[in-house]
Design a protein around this motif. Structure first.
Motif, mmCIF file in Angstrom:
data_model
loop_
_atom_site.group_PDB
_atom_site.id
_atom_site.type_symbol
_atom_site.label_atom_id
_atom_site.label_comp_id
_atom_site.label_asym_id
_atom_site.label_seq_id
_atom_site.Cartn_x
_atom_site.Cartn_y
_atom_site.Cartn_z
ATOM 1 N N GLU A 72 0.832 -1.212 0.000
ATOM 2 C CA GLU A 72 0.000 0.000 0.000
ATOM 3 C C GLU A 72 0.867 1.265 0.000
ATOM 4 N N ARG A 73 2.011 1.188 0.676
ATOM 5 C CA ARG A 73 2.849 2.373 0.844
ATOM 6 C C ARG A 73 3.755 2.621 -0.361
ATOM 7 N N THR A 74 4.230 1.529 -0.993
ATOM 8 C CA THR A 74 5.190 1.678 -2.092
ATOM 9 C C THR A 74 4.579 1.449 -3.471
ATOM 10 N N GLY A 75 3.424 0.803 -3.500
ATOM 11 C CA GLY A 75 2.798 0.505 -4.789
ATOM 12 C C GLY A 75 3.350 -0.738 -5.451
ATOM 13 N N VAL A 76 4.318 -1.423 -4.800
ATOM 14 C CA VAL A 76 4.866 -2.670 -5.328
ATOM 15 C C VAL A 76 3.978 -3.814 -4.875
ATOM 16 N N LYS A 77 3.340 -4.489 -5.818
ATOM 17 C CA LYS A 77 2.392 -5.536 -5.464
ATOM 18 C C LYS A 77 3.081 -6.895 -5.410
ATOM 19 N N LEU A 78 3.589 -7.229 -4.241
ATOM 20 C CA LEU A 78 4.171 -8.547 -4.004
ATOM 21 C C LEU A 78 3.335 -9.219 -2.918
ATOM 22 N N ASP A 79 2.231 -9.811 -3.338
ATOM 23 C CA ASP A 79 1.261 -10.334 -2.380
ATOM 24 C C ASP A 79 1.281 -11.857 -2.274
ATOM 25 N N ALA A 80 2.327 -12.506 -2.819
ATOM 26 C CA ALA A 80 2.479 -13.952 -2.704
ATOM 27 C C ALA A 80 3.774 -14.229 -1.947
ATOM 28 N N LEU A 81 3.661 -14.607 -0.700
ATOM 29 C CA LEU A 81 4.826 -14.797 0.164
ATOM 30 C C LEU A 81 5.501 -16.132 -0.107
ATOM 31 N N ASP A 82 6.803 -16.101 -0.335
ATOM 32 C CA ASP A 82 7.601 -17.318 -0.502
ATOM 33 C C ASP A 82 7.761 -17.980 0.865
ATOM 34 N N VAL A 83 7.017 -19.073 1.082
ATOM 35 C CA VAL A 83 7.025 -19.741 2.389
ATOM 36 C C VAL A 83 8.024 -20.891 2.462
ATOM 37 N N GLY A 84 8.714 -21.154 1.361
ATOM 38 C CA GLY A 84 9.775 -22.160 1.402
ATOM 39 C C GLY A 84 9.328 -23.534 0.944
ATOM 40 N N ALA A 236 14.091 -4.682 6.247
ATOM 41 C CA ALA A 236 13.760 -3.938 5.027
ATOM 42 C C ALA A 236 12.249 -3.865 4.811
ATOM 43 N N ILE A 237 11.561 -4.991 5.017
ATOM 44 C CA ILE A 237 10.108 -5.004 4.839
ATOM 45 C C ILE A 237 9.439 -4.087 5.861
ATOM 46 N N GLY A 238 9.917 -4.144 7.106
ATOM 47 C CA GLY A 238 9.355 -3.287 8.151
ATOM 48 C C GLY A 238 9.537 -1.813 7.839
ATOM 49 N N ALA A 239 10.726 -1.459 7.337
ATOM 50 C CA ALA A 239 10.994 -0.058 6.998
ATOM 51 C C ALA A 239 10.120 0.402 5.831
ATOM 52 N N LEU A 240 10.000 -0.444 4.801
ATOM 53 C CA LEU A 240 9.167 -0.098 3.648
ATOM 54 C C LEU A 240 7.678 -0.046 4.008
ATOM 55 N N ALA A 241 7.303 -0.789 5.059
ATOM 56 C CA ALA A 241 5.908 -0.773 5.503
ATOM 57 C C ALA A 241 5.588 0.461 6.336
ATOM 58 N N GLY A 242 6.621 1.217 6.723
ATOM 59 C CA GLY A 242 6.396 2.422 7.518
ATOM 60 C C GLY A 242 6.275 2.164 9.003
ATOM 61 N N TYR A 243 6.774 1.004 9.462
ATOM 62 C CA TYR A 243 6.706 0.680 10.891
ATOM 63 C C TYR A 243 7.626 1.594 11.698
ATOM 64 N N ASP A 244 7.354 1.677 13.006
ATOM 65 C CA ASP A 244 8.272 2.401 13.880
ATOM 66 C C ASP A 244 9.469 1.503 14.175
ATOM 67 N N GLN A 250 11.455 -5.906 15.710
ATOM 68 C CA GLN A 250 10.727 -7.139 16.021
ATOM 69 C C GLN A 250 10.527 -7.990 14.783
ATOM 70 N N LEU A 251 10.194 -7.328 13.665
ATOM 71 C CA LEU A 251 10.001 -8.066 12.421
ATOM 72 C C LEU A 251 11.322 -8.670 11.942
#
Length: 451
Positions: A72-84, A236-244, A250-251
């Motif tokens: 939502e914040r970056t506009g990059v649609k990566l909505d399929a998580l690589d779970v291994g 990196a994901i936490g920072a791009l998500a706008g987390y504190d 924690q992430l």
């Protein structure tokens, strides 16, 4: 028959953590294990599945909201998580038709050996899941058991033939005689690498490249650790998500934990299946005495090669960058970054360590994994939910660099589901032509050269 079906339905309703020990116990006894040892193997497998379920729930709970916020914040649609791949293997072994698929794959291997159409004796039963998942996904889409079994059988035939064709590379480059590697996750790369390597050999820049492994190794090391890799990706994901800052940290720790814990839970699967694999190897040696055989082992025996590791450590960050810019990609690379060495191992053997060619071919393979993984992630997600894996309330899909993300697995899946009346014959003709080229034309040329 009604009583048998009631018993069968009871185990299906009880879920994979109960069904898995039963199936593995039966398979172990067929290969001659004592019931106590076979049951222990099955129970170990069930425990491994339970552990992976917990980790997967933990991962989707933490990464799901963060990835959604990042999108939502970056506009990059990566909505399929690589779970291994370990999670995908757990989903595969939890399928209600897994016993049929495993026996079908084993039977095909035995029949091809009897007919002398393969020299590979695949005793690595654990990795049957790479072939079986295609059958599982076809069955889930079509609701047709015959199509599901047919897809798994075709995957097995393709795998055993590529194992035969690539065996000289295993012996010459890695120095392991009498062994082939029927691990789909490693062999799949050759489907792309063979023609691409031929093309690059026609370009002097790549053919004569002097970029060495030692040149690359001095820039790597600390960042190649999976724990560090998971932490960096989480931050990196936490920072791009706008987390504190607290939530970012924690992430980061959570993702580092996932990349450490998933291999440990996956090792329980391998521990549980090892006695079954050993028993299968003894059984096969008794049944096929006096034959030229390649023992089919897990590709893990070659991924420790320095050229393979170095190539993988270069490809990993490039994979993440590719995921961000590749048109049509939905996959967020994560858990399977740790197994990139499997995806590049046979490429390294094919190019004989030409690092520049390894990188180019590796990136093309990565792109194919992301595209195919994106296309099939909705089906994979639906199957995961059907076997009782809780993916949380987020709208995240799941994917992997295994399953039908691999090119030949994807092609078989599409052929059996999109339009089987056209797709299956076309695929068989193409594979038959390749089979003819490798088994007939290449042997004739070899004899002429020797003469």
């Amino acid at each position: 028959m009604n009583y048998v079906m009631k018993v069968f339905n009871f185990f299906i309703d009880a879920g994979p953590t109960v069904m898995l020990p039963v199936i593995i116990t039966i398979i172990g006894m067929i290969f001659g294990l004592k019931i106590s040892r076979a049951f222990k193997s099955g129970l170990t497998l069930g425990i491994g599945f339970a552990g992976i379920k917990l980790i997967l729930d933990f991962m989707t709970t933490n990464v799901g909201p963060a990835a959604k916020a990042m999108v939502e914040r970056t506009g990059v649609k990566l909505d399929a998580l690589d779970v291994g791949w370990g999670s995908i293997a757990a989903i595969t072994w939890a399928s209600p038709i897994i016993a049929i698929l495993i026996f079908a794959i084993l039977l095909v291997n035995i029949v091809l050996l009897i007919l002398k159409r393969t020299h590979t004796l695949d005793v690595d039963i654990w990795n049957y899941h790479h072939m079986a998942i295609v059958g599982v996904m076809v069955y889930f889409v079509t609701k047709n058991v015959f199509l599901g079994v047919g897809a798994a059988v075709l995957m097995a035939i393709i795998t055993f033939k590529i194992s035969d064709w690539s065996q000289p590379m295993v012996e010459d480059f890695f120095g392991i005689p009498g062994v082939s590697l029927p691990t789909v996750s490693a062999l799949s790369s050759l489907v792309i690498a063979w023609p691409l390597n031929w093309l690059l050999d026609r370009i002097p820049l790549f053919r004569n490249s002097k970029f060495t492994i030692k040149d690359a190794q001095k820039y790597l090391g600390f960042f190649g650790d999976s724990m560090i890799m998971g932490g960096i990706i989480g931050l990196a994901i936490g920072a791009l998500a706008g987390y504190d800052i607290k939530a970012i940290l924690q992430l980061g720790v959570s993702m580092a934990a996932v990349l450490v814990l998933i291999p440990k839970m996956t090792s329980l699967f391998m521990e549980g299946l090892m006695p079954i694999s050993d028993a299968a190897q003894k059984w096969s040696q008794e049944k096929f005495k006096g034959r030229k055989l390649f023992i089919g082992l897990d590709a893990a025996v070659v991924v420790g090669n320095p050229d393979v590791i170095t190539t993988a450590l270069i490809i990993i960050p490039l994979t993440i960058a590719t995921a961000l810019v590749l048109p049509g990609n939905r996959v967020l690379p994560f858990a399977d970054l740790a197994v990139v060495p499997f995806r590049v191992a046979m490429v390294v053997a094919l190019t004989r360590g030409n690092l520049l060619k390894n990188i180019i071919i590796g990136l093309v393979i990565t792109a194919s994994l992301l595209w195919c993984g994106s296309a099939t992630s909705p089906v994979l997600t639906a199957i995961a939910k059907s076997v009782g894996i809780n993916l949380g309330s987020s709208s995240m899909l799941i994917s992997s660099f295994a399953a039908t993300s691999m090119i030949q697995s994807y092609l078989v899946f599409i052929a059996f589901t999109y339009n089987p009346l056209i797709g299956i014959p076309v695929l068989l003709v193409v594979f038959g032509a390749v089979w003819y080229f490798f088994d007939v034309v290449r042997d004739v040329n070899k004899e002429r050269t020797e003469a």
